[in-house]
Design an enzyme around this catalytic site. Structure first.
Site, mmCIF file in Angstrom:
data_model
loop_
_atom_site.group_PDB
_atom_site.id
_atom_site.type_symbol
_atom_site.label_atom_id
_atom_site.label_comp_id
_atom_site.label_asym_id
_atom_site.label_seq_id
_atom_site.Cartn_x
_atom_site.Cartn_y
_atom_site.Cartn_z
ATOM 1 N N SER A 103 0.809 -1.215 0.000
ATOM 2 C CA SER A 103 0.000 0.000 0.000
ATOM 3 C C SER A 103 0.848 1.274 0.000
ATOM 4 C CB SER A 103 -0.966 -0.037 1.186
ATOM 5 O OG SER A 103 -1.907 0.995 1.127
ATOM 6 N N ASP A 242 -2.481 6.334 -3.465
ATOM 7 C CA ASP A 242 -1.370 5.681 -2.767
ATOM 8 C C ASP A 242 -0.790 4.604 -3.682
ATOM 9 O OD1 ASP A 242 -3.481 3.893 -2.591
ATOM 10 O OD2 ASP A 242 -2.947 3.183 -0.602
ATOM 11 N N ASP A 244 -0.920 1.414 -4.019
ATOM 12 C CA ASP A 244 -1.705 0.344 -4.637
ATOM 13 C C ASP A 244 -3.058 0.809 -5.146
ATOM 14 O OD1 ASP A 244 -2.900 0.604 -2.106
ATOM 15 O OD2 ASP A 244 -3.463 -1.508 -2.058
ATOM 16 N N ASP A 246 -5.859 2.061 -3.687
ATOM 17 C CA ASP A 246 -7.160 1.937 -3.024
ATOM 18 C C ASP A 246 -7.504 3.160 -2.187
ATOM 19 O OD1 ASP A 246 -5.411 1.517 -0.929
ATOM 20 O OD2 ASP A 246 -6.185 -0.457 -0.377
#
Length: 447
Positions: A103, A242, A244, A246
């Protein structure tokens, strides 16, 4: 619920090369997940996607081998946002989806997130099942039953079209100038296409991943560069994801940050006016009290869940509501997608702007945030702060000092060895002083 050895609030995460984030563990994890997910009498498949970390190649290969040994086919998506894996798991009718990502963490961390066949985070039972299989030695299935591996080349295009399908056909971004910050992460390829194809004039920063620069002074945890670019270019707003993809945060035309609490309020408020909110809103224990008060003024119900998108989702499902989220920018919009999605959430904010005819600054000004102080105290290992009597007493005293004009929250991070100390209230100097005193107590108690 059984205490788990590996799973935290958002999968398994840690530093690359240190247990459990090692190739041999990932091999075993792939096999264990294959055993947990496969169903007799059918050909089972699992999708694997990843962000742009260099270590992702290593772990992708290890997971692929483990899944194959369990007799499960593997479909490789390459670098894709986490929510894209959730969506594609559903559309490919896969048994599960796996994301290799840490993340918003630096490149030296990595981790694993799982999605069910429905594209949702795993329930506790499935995570416990995987951990039970991890305690068993790997047994390779018959060679004639080994899983095969396939690469899905059209995954980015499929996901771009999905994102655009979450807004009305008549919606357009024509005439809008947007700066995107892709954090040198998983959105670098697809996000610019989504916003350009919807008509926006888009410039992009943080879209040159080299495997080591993910989240490095860019993305939703470092908005300085985006703010400067928006102001310098005279853009209408900036959007930051961010690593990743999400989470999403924004900056308005003067470069000011618009956090997840404010984005949640904007979407809720406009949906309420349009009649598409479908119930109330779920925040977390960390959600600014200003959100709750502003929503109440509009007659919108509000509930708090434990910190973590999985707990927000649980409350939404329980209530039959569709909208919730966190100040970090992890928003859940259940009538659009099955998990937090930075691109889809950004589109919902832009839809609010389009419908209202107001700017991002004007929409955010309809809510007043209360002063909030957060201090992260690093500890040697994770522990429940309320297992320490001295910390319980310190929290009680802090709450007495704030009285009815504020609140205190002490919680362990689910992804890092941190204790988070948060205070909130009307008196900024007081809440800062209380937070610092409480953080000092945590530091003394952390051994």
């Amino acid at each position: 619920m059984t205490e788990r050895k590996y799973f935290g609030t958002d999968g398994i995460r840690g530093r690359v090369g240190e247990p459990p984030i090692t190739p041999d563990f990932m091999l075993h994890l792939g096999w264990a997940a294959g055993q947990a997910f496969k169903r007799d009498g059918q050909r089972n498949s699992v999708l694997i996607g990843k962000d742009t970390r260099l270590s992702g190649y290593m772990f992708e290969s290890a997971l692929e081998a483990g899944l194959s040994a369990a007799g499960v086919d593997v479909k490789l998506l390459g670098p894709m946002p986490t929510p894209a894996i959730a969506y594609l798991t559903r559309t490919f009718r896969a048994s599960a989806g796996i994301v290799i990502s840490a993340s918003h963490n630096p490149h030296h961390d990595n981790g694993i997130k799982f999605f069910s066949a429905e594209g949702t985070k795993l329930n506790d039972g499935l995570e416990e099942d995987i951990e039970r299989w991890l305690d068993q030695p790997i047994e390779v299935c018959a060679s004639s039953e080994l899983g095969k591996a396939f690469r899905i080349d059209d995954a980015p295009g499929r996901y771009v079209e999905f994102c655009k399908s979450t807004v009305p056909n008549e919606f357009t971004l024509e005439g809008m100038r947007i700066v995107l910050d892709c954090a040198h992460g998983a959105t670098y390829n697809v996000a610019p296409k989504v916003f350009r194809e919807l008509g926006a004039e888009v410039s992009v920063i943080g879209a040159d991943p080299n495997g080591l620069n993910i989240n490095l002074n860019v993305g939703s945890t470092h908005l300085e560069g985006l703010s400067e670019a928006v102001v310098t270019q005279g853009a209408d707003l900036g959007i930051a994801f961010d690593g990743d993809g999400d989470r999403v945060l924004m900056v308005d035309r003067d470069g000011s940050e618009v956090d997840g609490d404010e984005l949640l309020f904007i979407i809720a408020s406009q949906r309420h006016r349009a009649g598409t909110l479908k119930g109330g809103v779920v925040g977390t224990l960390m959600t600014n009290l200003g959100v709750e008060l502003a929503l109440q003024d509009q007659g919108i119900a509000f509930e708090r869940a434990r910190v973590g998108d999985r707990y927000v989702m649980e409350r939404l499902v329980h209530q039959g509501w569709v909208l919730g989220g966190e100040g970090s920018g992890h928003l859940v919009i259940r009538d659009c997608t099955s998990t937090g999605d930075g691109i889809v959430s950004a589109l919902q904010v832009l839809l609010s702007i389009w419908r209202s005819g107001q700017t991002l600054s004007e929409l955010r000004s309809q809510m007043t945030k209360l002063p909030q102080t957060m201090i992260n105290v690093r500890v040697d290992h994770r522990f429940d702060p309320f297992s320490r009597p001295d910390l319980v007493a310190a929290v009680d005293y802090a709450e007495q000092r704030l009285g009815n004009t504020g609140r205190v929250l002490l919680r362990a991070s689910g992804t890092e060895p941190l204790i988070r100390v948060m205070t909130e209230g009307e008196d900024q100097q007081l809440i800062r002083a209380v937070a610092e005193e409480l953080a000092g107590c945590v530091s003394q108690s952390r051994a």
